[in-house]
Design a protein around this motif. Structure first.
Motif, PDB file in Angstrom:
ATOM      1  N   SER A 119      43.123  41.186  44.329  1.00  0.00           N
ATOM      2  CA  SER A 119      44.087  41.206  45.423  1.00  0.00           C
ATOM      3  C   SER A 119      43.905  42.446  46.291  1.00  0.00           C
ATOM      4  CB  SER A 119      45.511  41.173  44.862  1.00  0.00           C
ATOM      5  OG  SER A 119      46.465  41.265  45.894  1.00  0.00           O
ATOM      6  N   ASP A 120      43.594  43.578  45.657  1.00  0.00           N
ATOM      7  CA  ASP A 120      43.476  44.839  46.394  1.00  0.00           C
ATOM      8  C   ASP A 120      42.122  45.000  47.077  1.00  0.00           C
ATOM      9  OD1 ASP A 120      46.021  45.616  45.735  1.00  0.00           O
ATOM     10  OD2 ASP A 120      45.414  46.840  44.020  1.00  0.00           O
ATOM     11  N   GLU A 174      50.129  37.838  45.104  1.00  0.00           N
ATOM     12  CA  GLU A 174      48.809  38.391  44.794  1.00  0.00           C
ATOM     13  C   GLU A 174      47.760  37.279  44.700  1.00  0.00           C
ATOM     14  OE1 GLU A 174      49.454  42.272  42.001  1.00  0.00           O
ATOM     15  OE2 GLU A 174      50.154  40.372  41.191  1.00  0.00           O
ATOM     16  N   LYS A 207      47.101  35.553  48.039  1.00  0.00           N
ATOM     17  CA  LYS A 207      46.221  36.398  48.857  1.00  0.00           C
ATOM     18  C   LYS A 207      44.767  36.213  48.436  1.00  0.00           C
ATOM     19  CE  LYS A 207      45.442  41.249  50.110  1.00  0.00           C
ATOM     20  NZ  LYS A 207      45.876  42.659  49.853  1.00  0.00           N
ATOM     21  N   ILE A 208      44.522  36.206  47.129  1.00  0.00           N
ATOM     22  CA  ILE A 208      43.167  35.979  46.616  1.00  0.00           C
ATOM     23  C   ILE A 208      42.661  34.609  47.060  1.00  0.00           C
ATOM     24  CG2 ILE A 208      41.779  35.675  44.521  1.00  0.00           C
ATOM     25  CD1 ILE A 208      43.803  37.610  43.139  1.00  0.00           C
ATOM     26  N   VAL A 252      43.714  40.075  38.593  1.00  0.00           N
ATOM     27  CA  VAL A 252      44.643  39.727  39.671  1.00  0.00           C
ATOM     28  C   VAL A 252      44.885  40.935  40.570  1.00  0.00           C
ATOM     29  CG1 VAL A 252      47.059  39.179  40.184  1.00  0.00           C
ATOM     30  CG2 VAL A 252      45.815  37.820  38.510  1.00  0.00           C
ATOM     31  N   GLU A 253      45.169  42.065  39.966  1.00  0.00           N
ATOM     32  CA  GLU A 253      45.472  43.265  40.741  1.00  0.00           C
ATOM     33  C   GLU A 253      44.258  43.735  41.547  1.00  0.00           C
ATOM     34  OE1 GLU A 253      47.038  46.140  38.048  1.00  0.00           O
ATOM     35  OE2 GLU A 253      48.764  44.907  37.481  1.00  0.00           O
TER      36      GLU A 253
END
Length: 212
Positions: free
Chosen positions: A34-35, A117, A120-121, A30-31
């Motif tokens: 998302s980034d 998050e 956004k993905i 997820v992190e």
């Protein structure tokens, strides 16, 4: 019985019964997705961030795509609340179209904000990932239009809703406003003035658009 309320993906994940390695891989993915995006993230990076081996990731997810689906599917399935009894009980407390719209906008924005998050993905992948688009279309067409028809019925009972507004149009209008606000708040923060004021403005815009 308490309604089974899905608030955020992370909260849902925390309470799901699954092996620690699988859960760690999902949190890390997820992190990173998302980034840096799905294509910009490797399973090596996910494994390193999760503190597990690549073998552990592929034990639970056959492909990186399967890992992506495990992240976005629960959020897509709950964008239209599964706790509909609780949701509609709250809607029944309001008698006018403006009151109902303000409740809907606030309730769904809180869901989006809590899952920013993953949302956004989802937005990024909807543009290029055919399987994600197909999954979203399947979820909407198979299950959620029953929910939407109920919500539309509640709005119609006020006598203030335009006759040409249908369930699909309602989603586009409300979802579009919330989506644009989400983009502004994360990429052009100078354009936002705080959730309370901006959600009021969004609600007013929706009300003007759908009112007779």
């Amino acid at each position: 019985m308490e309604p089974n309320i899905f608030s955020t993906y992370r909260d849902w994940l925390e309470h799901e019964k699954m092996p620690k390695g699988k859960k760690a891989a999902l949190v890390a993915a997820v992190e990173l997705f998302s980034d840096t995006g799905f294509d910009g993230t490797s399973t090596v990076q996910i494994a390193e961030k999760a503190g597990v081996s690549q073998a552990t990731i592929f034990k639970y997810f056959h492909t990186k795509q399967d890992l992506l689906l495990a992240i976005v599917r629960p959020v897509m399935e709950n964008f239209f609340p599964k706790y509909r009894d609780d949701f509609f009980a709250k809607m029944s407390q309001f008698d006018t179209l403006p009151e109902l719209i303000r409740f809907i906008v606030s309730d769904r924005y809180q869901f989006v904000a809590g899952n920013v998050e993953v949302i956004k993905i989802l937005f990024m992948e909807m543009m290029s990932n055919v399987e994600i688009r197909q999954l979203f279309g399947k979820i909407v067409s198979s299950n959620d239009f029953h929910f939407l028809s109920e919500m539309l019925g509640d709005l119609k009972r006020t006598g203030q809703l335009r006759d040409d507004i249908d369930a699909a149009g309602l989603v586009r209008i409300i979802g579009g406003q919330i989506g644009i606000y989400l983009v502004q708040s994360h990429f052009v923060p100078a354009m936002v003035h705080g959730d309370e004021r901006d959600l009021q403005l969004i609600s007013d815009q929706v009300i003007r658009t759908i009112s007779k």
